[in-house]
Design an enzyme around this catalytic site. Structure first.
Site, PDB file in Angstrom:
ATOM      1  N   ASP A 430       0.855  -1.192   0.000  1.00  0.00           N
ATOM      2  CA  ASP A 430       0.000   0.000   0.000  1.00  0.00           C
ATOM      3  C   ASP A 430       0.892   1.244   0.000  1.00  0.00           C
ATOM      4  OD1 ASP A 430      -2.312   1.574   0.261  1.00  0.00           O
ATOM      5  OD2 ASP A 430      -2.362   1.366   2.446  1.00  0.00           O
ATOM      6  N   GLU A 433       2.737   5.112  -3.883  1.00  0.00           N
ATOM      7  CA  GLU A 433       2.729   6.088  -5.000  1.00  0.00           C
ATOM      8  C   GLU A 433       4.076   6.797  -5.142  1.00  0.00           C
ATOM      9  OE1 GLU A 433       0.302   5.785  -2.647  1.00  0.00           O
ATOM     10  OE2 GLU A 433      -0.817   4.526  -4.049  1.00  0.00           O
ATOM     11  N   ASP A 508      -8.878   3.433  -2.546  1.00  0.00           N
ATOM     12  CA  ASP A 508      -9.894   3.889  -1.593  1.00  0.00           C
ATOM     13  C   ASP A 508     -11.139   4.435  -2.281  1.00  0.00           C
ATOM     14  OD1 ASP A 508      -8.065   3.085   0.200  1.00  0.00           O
ATOM     15  OD2 ASP A 508      -7.439   5.091   0.816  1.00  0.00           O
TER      16      ASP A 508
END
Ligand code: MIG
Length: 789
Positions: A430, A433, A508
């Site tokens: 997770d 980015e 999300d």
């Protein structure tokens, strides 16, 4: 307040991004001479620019351009899996005006002045794709609004003529509809919780798209990891263009005409998805966060008690000791190995989340192996001035690994021994980015330097590939630690090539109908971008949701490769039973259906691995000549045979379904329909409209609580004959767990049906499945008169 300011800044710069005007850029060329090697044609231009075309295959050509200077000798991409292509047959011819390269499939006609490239079909000479203007660059730096960086170089762009009825697909993970015509996009991997349709960029960068015009498709992969832009005629009737704030003009042109063929080539170039363990197709349950360990067991017990199938539970960030990756909280999870053993006896695998941020211990005396070792080995990212780069994420002040260093990747991979020794079955990456709480736009990271093969390049180049390399380190680590098991990795961010290392989910989302409606265009677009193993938080991540939404959400995801219910920390509980028995009963029906369909799903997944053609498909992939499918994104197909038309609005119990040409069987009633038309069908809450293509045979297995619960000793082959009375399938089987399928240890069995006669063809592969019986059922009621084995 501070947060608001940051948000405003982000929006301002996104808005300016859309204003990029490429018509003001300098143009390359014209060509003054041409040189040739066995695979390449190099065009030398008057302005000292160079263009190089490399013929990789009859349907695959690479175009590289360097503006006002020669093409650099360094040629490296993290996305590319295959470099050595056997030289195909091709030839070059020149006139004073044109340079023509011809392969068996493509004809590339290059005008010398101005320098314009045109791709044509070699047989029909029909133009597939043509430059609208010469490739361009911006020497002024004005288009590098956000990140001008001497290392990055210039803004580079290529502009193509926009077809009057050209459609655009792919581009990976975008919060948008299926057909990207008249839209524009930016790639800059971003943590975007609660994104809604139109939000851009979001988590991933897959700079690959397909153009489709009157049934004929081509593909373009712009392999450039800088912040990039794609504009499919959003603000122009003339052009579709792509560009990036640095790096090379470097794209691959793929010719179909079929999209399936292009996806196969794209997979050859950027890597085929390996098969995950079969249990990855099982039902998965997560929430932020299940702890302590008794809570995990309670969830599992509840699943088993309620007769709901389940294979995997995820541990979100609270399993760790103060968000320190590669640790377990001693109180919440005192003995992880004992826990995974107990869960294992119930058929449950445990997956743990692993974020890139390594906590920098605030207390200098604290010993934390991941931080201490990484620091000692100099594996962490630094700023140009030599300072350690210290972003803030869940653990507070943290550091990131420079995954461009091979030794750092190896070290990161090896750290996973802390999980594998404890019986953890898969890893969930997770925040890669990479997300930084104080700098979501990545502006304050622009001077972070990565090793990058000794090139020491900056964040502008490395941001979009960070997750690819992190997932790679994870995957390769798991491979080394457990060589006899297939790795299972899930990632949020990505760059092209990610399918070699990881599966993904769409981040999300919201627990809203709008968010649910994005599932199908997002899953299918990802599939058209080389990422077959996709899914979304079932029920939606943020917000309250309700039973109806959860049921409808399962009616999409029960056929997605990744089927995992997940919820934000402060969201209303949404495990399948949370809204009461009525909804739970329907969810059970779909989860059980997923498990009985496993032989079909697994067969289709293996096809994705082998051919690059995704399991979860838009109709246009199977019906490329049918224009009614070109903008159809509220229905999907699984493989070639199953068509599903879910409901994605509240209080709706009837819908229109488009059935392409051919005949179709209603999955629930076996009623036969003629296709090539729209029908109206009932869809009460317990029913998702589902149709089987006439001519298909769907293999179904026993009802299971988890994969491997019992031997699959019976496979029922449901036969749906076409109008000629025939049907066929090829069933794929292997051990579902080890990498031996790569060495031919699988079994492929072709089964044909023709007017009452079933023939089981010769099998392929060396795998011997446990004794199992085939049952044949003809859905028209036709009697089977003979079975030939
Ligand atoms: O800042 O780990 O997308 O699935 O539950 C939020 C906590 C961090 C974002 C992920 C989500 C996960 C959450 N994470």
């Amino acid at each position: 307040m501070k947060r608001l300011l940051i948000l405003t800044a982000i929006c301002a710069c996104y808005a300016s991004a859309f204003a990029q005007d490429i018509t003001t850029l300098e143009k390359i060329g014209p060509v003054i001479n041409v040189t040739k090697t066995d695979k390449t044609v190099t065009l030398n231009c008057q302005d000292k620019s160079q263009v190089q075309l490399t013929i990789l295959a009859p349907d695959l050509v690479r175009v590289r351009a360097s503006f006002t200077k020669p093409i650099p000798t360094r040629d490296h991409s993290w996305a590319i899996a295959k470099q050595d292509w056997p030289t195909p047959r091709w030839n070059l011819s020149e006139t004073s005006e044109l340079i023509t390269i011809a392969t068996d499939e493509l004809e590339i006609v290059i005008r010398r002045s101005p320098l314009l490239i045109e791709f044509r079909d070699a047989r029909t000479h029909r133009v597939l794709n043509a430059d609208e203007r010469p490739m361009s660059y911006d020497a002024t730096g004005r288009l590098n609004s956000m990140m001008f960086d001497p290392k990055a170089g210039m803004f580079v762009a290529a502009s193509k003529k926009l077809g009057f009825d050209e459609h655009f697909y792919g581009l990976g993970e975008k919060a948008s509809r299926l057909d990207k015509r008249r839209s524009s996009f930016v790639n800059w991997n971003s943590d975007t919780p609660g994104y809604t349709e139109g939000k851009d960029p979001i988590y991933q960068t897959i700079p690959f798209y397909l153009g489709l015009q009157r049934g004929i498709a081509y593909g373009i992969f712009f392999d450039n990891s800088y912040r990039s832009y794609f504009n499919f005629g959003q603000s122009s009737q003339q052009r579709a263009w792509f560009g990036a704030e640095g790096g090379e003009m470097n794209y691959y042109f793929f010719y179909g005409p079929s999209i399936k063929k292009i996806l196969g080539r794209y997979a050859d170039l950027t890597g085929h998805m390996p098969l995950p363990p079969m249990w990855a197709l099982g039902n998965q349950q997560s929430r932020w966060s299940y702890y302590p360990e008794t809570m995990v067991e309670e969830v599992v017990n509840e699943y088993r008690r309620r007769d709901l199938p389940l294979d995997v539970v995820h541990l979100d960030i609270d399993y760790m000791h103060g968000y320190r990756v590669f640790t377990f909280d001693k109180e919440r999870f005192p003995d992880p190995k004992a826990l995974t053993d107990r869960l294992g006896r119930q058929g449950i695998k445990l997956v743990t989340i692993v974020d890139p941020g390594i906590k920098q211990p605030p207390d200098k005396n604290e010993r934390y192996h991941a931080y201490d070792e990484g620091l000692a080995k100099n594996f962490f990212q630094h700023r140009r001035n030599g300072d350690l780069f210290v972003p803030r994420v869940w653990p507070g002040e943290s550091v990131f690994v420079d995954y461009t260093m091979p030794e750092a990747r190896r070290w990161w991979g090896d750290l996973h021994r802390g999980y594998t020794d404890n019986g953890i079955a898969g890893i969930w990456n997770d925040m890669n980015e990479p997300s930084d709480f104080v700098d979501q736009a990545g502006k304050n990271q622009l001077d972070v330097v990565s090793y990058d093969d000794g090139e020491k390049t900056t964040h502008a180049k490395n941001r979009n590939t960070f997750a690819l390399l992190m997932s790679r380190a994870t995957y390769e680590g798991l491979e080394r630690l457990r060589p006899d098991r297939r790795p299972y990795v899930i990632t949020r961010a990505a760059y092209a090539g990610i399918q070699r290392y990881s599966t993904m989910w769409t981040g999300d989302t919201n627990s809203t109908w709008e968010s649910l409606a994005l599932n199908i265009p997002m899953f299918t677009s990802l599939g058209l971008s080389g990422e077959p193993f996709v899914g979304s938080d079932v029920g939606g991540f943020i917000g309250r949701g309700n039973g109806e939404l959860l049921v409808r959400s399962y009616q999409v995801s029960f056929l997605a490769p990744f089927c995992r219910n997940h919820k934000v920390i402060d969201g209303y509980d949404q495990e399948p039973w949370r809204f009461g028995k009525y909804y739970e009963d329907i969810i059970r029906k779909y989860l059980k259906l997923r498990y009985t369909l496993l032989p079909f799903l697994y067969t289709t997944l293996e096809e994705s691995h082998r051919t690059g053609v995704p399991l979860f498909r838009p109709l246009l992939l199977n019906y490329q000549d049918d224009e009614s499918t070109y903008n159809l994104d509220d229905q999907f197909m699984v493989g070639n045979d199953l068509l599903v038309a879910p409901i994605m609005k509240p209080d709706v119990t009837r819908r229109l379904v488009y059935l392409p040409a051919g005949s179709w069987y209603d999955y629930w009633t076996n009623k036969k329909y003629a296709g090539g038309t729209m029908i109206s069908v009932e869809a009460p809450l317990d029913t998702v409209p589902m149709f089987v293509r006439a001519g298909a045979i769907i293999p179904v297995g026993p009802s299971l609580n988890y994969i491997g619960e019992k031997p699959v000793d019976q496979i029922t082959l449901n036969i749906y004959p076409d109008d000629a009375g025939t049907a066929s399938t090829t069933l794929y089987e292997d051990d579902g767990l080890t990498p031996s399928y790569k060495n031919g240890v699988f079994r492929r069995t072709t089964i044909n049906f023709r007017r009452g006669v079933v023939s089981v063809g010769a099998v392929e592969g060396t795998y011997t499945p446990a004794a199992r019986k085939f049952n044949f059922v003809v859905k028209t009621g036709t009697r089977i008169t003979r079975i030939d084995q």
